[in-house]
Scaffold this active site. Structure first.
Site, short mmCIF file in Angstrom:
data_model
loop_
_atom_site.label_atom_id
_atom_site.label_comp_id
_atom_site.label_asym_id
_atom_site.label_seq_id
_atom_site.Cartn_x
_atom_site.Cartn_y
_atom_site.Cartn_z
N LYS A 259 14.85 2.24 -24.27
CA LYS A 259 13.70 2.13 -25.18
C LYS A 259 13.13 0.72 -25.21
O LYS A 259 11.92 0.56 -25.35
CB LYS A 259 14.08 2.60 -26.59
CG LYS A 259 14.29 4.11 -26.63
CD LYS A 259 14.16 4.70 -28.00
CE LYS A 259 14.12 6.22 -27.86
NZ LYS A 259 14.29 6.95 -29.08
N LYS B 61 14.76 13.64 -19.40
CA LYS B 61 14.98 14.40 -20.63
C LYS B 61 13.63 14.80 -21.26
O LYS B 61 12.69 14.01 -21.26
CB LYS B 61 15.74 13.48 -21.58
CG LYS B 61 16.12 14.05 -22.90
CD LYS B 61 16.92 13.02 -23.70
CE LYS B 61 16.01 12.13 -24.52
NZ LYS B 61 16.19 12.21 -25.96
N LYS C 283 10.03 13.38 -27.12
CA LYS C 283 8.86 13.35 -28.00
C LYS C 283 7.83 12.34 -27.54
O LYS C 283 6.63 12.52 -27.75
CB LYS C 283 9.30 12.90 -29.40
CG LYS C 283 10.19 13.85 -30.14
CD LYS C 283 10.65 13.13 -31.40
CE LYS C 283 11.64 13.95 -32.17
NZ LYS C 283 12.56 13.12 -32.94
N1 AQP Z 1 15.83 16.89 -24.39
C1 AQP Z 1 16.78 17.15 -25.28
N2 AQP Z 1 17.71 18.11 -25.04
C2 AQP Z 1 18.68 18.40 -25.95
N3 AQP Z 1 18.79 17.77 -27.14
C3 AQP Z 1 17.87 16.80 -27.42
N4 AQP Z 1 17.69 16.01 -28.50
C4 AQP Z 1 16.62 15.21 -28.29
N5 AQP Z 1 16.08 15.46 -27.09
C5 AQP Z 1 16.84 16.45 -26.52
C6 AQP Z 1 18.52 16.05 -29.70
O1 AQP Z 1 17.70 16.27 -30.82
C7 AQP Z 1 18.28 15.64 -31.95
C8 AQP Z 1 17.25 14.85 -32.68
O2 AQP Z 1 16.74 13.86 -31.83
P1 AQP Z 1 15.99 12.62 -32.45
O3 AQP Z 1 14.69 13.02 -32.95
O4 AQP Z 1 16.84 11.99 -33.46
O5 AQP Z 1 15.92 11.56 -31.35
P2 AQP Z 1 15.48 11.45 -29.89
O6 AQP Z 1 16.67 11.69 -29.03
O7 AQP Z 1 14.89 10.10 -29.84
O8 AQP Z 1 14.36 12.49 -29.59
P3 AQP Z 1 13.45 12.35 -28.33
O9 AQP Z 1 12.69 13.58 -28.26
O10 AQP Z 1 14.23 12.01 -27.12
O11 AQP Z 1 12.52 11.12 -28.71
P4 AQP Z 1 12.16 9.88 -27.82
O12 AQP Z 1 10.97 10.32 -27.08
O13 AQP Z 1 11.85 8.81 -28.82
O14 AQP Z 1 13.32 9.53 -26.93
C9 AQP Z 1 19.45 14.79 -31.45
O15 AQP Z 1 20.66 15.47 -31.71
C10 AQP Z 1 19.20 14.72 -29.96
O16 AQP Z 1 20.40 14.61 -29.22
#
Ligand code: AQP
Length: 350
Positions: free
Chosen positions: A118, A211, A214
């Site tokens: 990040k 992955k 968001k």
């Molecule tokens: N692609 C994924 N597959 C399975 N599990 C996922 N999680 C996130 N992406 C995947 C799980 O969702 C939960 C909440 O995630 P979060 O919102 O706390 O954080 P994150 O991992 O930052 O979500 P993103 O979508 O990956 O955001 P960005 O784009 O900022 O990196 C967690 O249990 C996570 O494991």
């Protein structure tokens, strides 16, 4: 183990809740309610760890916090039987994070891959909060002395750090913990990650090696929980694939990340194994498999999207759920903070 089993997990209100969040985390949150006492948190303090241009500012944060709460409830979390709240309403998260900041080591945090990804090349410009994110996450979990944490695979390393922090706290303050009456000298449990199901890491629809996320610029890379039926069908139809037909056995998915991802999504949504899905669709063309997958996605996600829409239309109701959940979370958190302060040696009002 002397600890009562308790589940804690959180989701950041950073917009674009997607199928990865749903299958990797929320589906398991719903399941755990049957067997455990559960606390599910909208982690709004984590959401502001990147620049305001990334998280969108105050109005966006408020809107996203309500939307994640709505997603929890629409997916089947019961806020009366369990606890649903937003992190910033319980000050213990920040207080315990400070104690843990003094327990965790720079070297431990320096190894966190999510920070490296990040922060990118411009580390000097990353916020201190982004670097410290995993310490706050340890505080989130341990404030409730939670024993089990359902998460996607990307959170595995952070969970290991939470365990390291719990263990070092127990060691550093062992004598003081025993003096408080815990004969085994254990105050915090070592929380166990629950990374289960066939979709613990849902990948981007545009690139099977990345992955689903968001923050990815292309909306076609993910299925949002708020997407309508036509958008879902269109995104699945456009999803990247390779020219080969689907294999008939699971090992045929090796080195075919896009095919593996789509079969994994189908398996997770239908509650079947990948092998079983391939028995039905193996050797067939992607187009017919994609039609079936689009239909399945719409059947499973459209009711959730509809319910989320209904819930967010009544922000007063959502806020009441968060306030009630925060009151119940605070009662548990205050007890942990009281004992933690005694263990550390802070004088507190009695
Ligand atoms: N692609 C994924 N597959 C399975 N599990 C996922 N999680 C996130 N992406 C995947 C799980 O969702 C939960 C909440 O995630 P979060 O919102 O706390 O954080 P994150 O991992 O930052 O979500 P993103 O979508 O990956 O955001 P960005 O784009 O900022 O990196 C967690 O249990 C996570 O494991």
């Amino acid at each position: 183990m002397p600890f009562v089993e308790r589940v804690f997990s959180g989701v950041q209100p950073t917009g674009n809740l997607h199928l990865g969040n749903y299958l990797g985390a929320i589906v398991n949150f719903v399941k755990m309610q049957e067997t455990h006492s559960c606390i599910y948190c909208v982690v709004d303090m984590h959401a502001i760890t990147q620049g305001v241009d990334v998280w969108g500012g105050p109005a966006e944060l408020t809107r996203n916090t309500r939307e994640v709460t709505a997603a929890f409830i629409a997916a089947g979390i019961d806020p009366k039987k369990h606890i649903v709240f937003n992190q910033s309403q319980v000050s213990g998260h920040a207080e315990l994070a400070w104690i843990f900041n003094c327990v965790a080591r720079m070297g431990w945090l320096g190894r966190m891959t999510q920070f490296k990804e990040k922060a990118g090349k411009d580390r000097e410009n990353a916020s201190v909060g982004l670097f410290d994110y995993p310490v706050l996450m340890a505080a989130d979990i341990l404030l409730y002395r939670a024993t089990h944490v359902p998460v996607g695979e990307d959170q595995k390393q952070h969970l290991e750090l939470s365990r390291d922090i719990a263990q070092k706290f127990n060691n550093d303050f062992g004598e003081s913990i025993r003096a408080q009456g815990a004969n085994d000298g254990l105050f915090f449990p070592l929380p166990e990650p629950l990374i289960t199901g066939p979709a613990t890491r849902v990948m981007s629809l545009r690139d099977g090696t990345k992955k689903m996320s968001k923050s990815e610029a292309s909306d076609n890379s993910r299925i949002n929980l708020t997407d309508d039926a036509d958008t879902i069908a269109q995104k699945i139809r456009k999803a990247k694939t390779d020219p080969e037909p689907l294999p008939t056995e699971e090992k045929g998915l090796d080195a075919r990340p896009e095919a593996d991802n789509l079969v994994g999504i189908f398996a997770a949504l239908s509650g079947r194994s990948k092998a079983d899905v391939l028995r039905e669709f193996g050797a067939g063309q992607f187009s017919s498999f994609k039609n079936a997958l689009a239909e399945l996605c719409v059947t499973k996600l459209a009711p959730i999207a509809g319910e989320m829409k209904r819930l967010v239309a009544d922000p007063g109701h959502i806020d009441a759920i968060l306030n009630d959940g925060s009151d119940r979370a605070r009662a548990i958190a205050d007890e942990t903070m009281k004992l933690s302060k005694d263990i550390v040696g802070f004088i507190r009002r009695r």
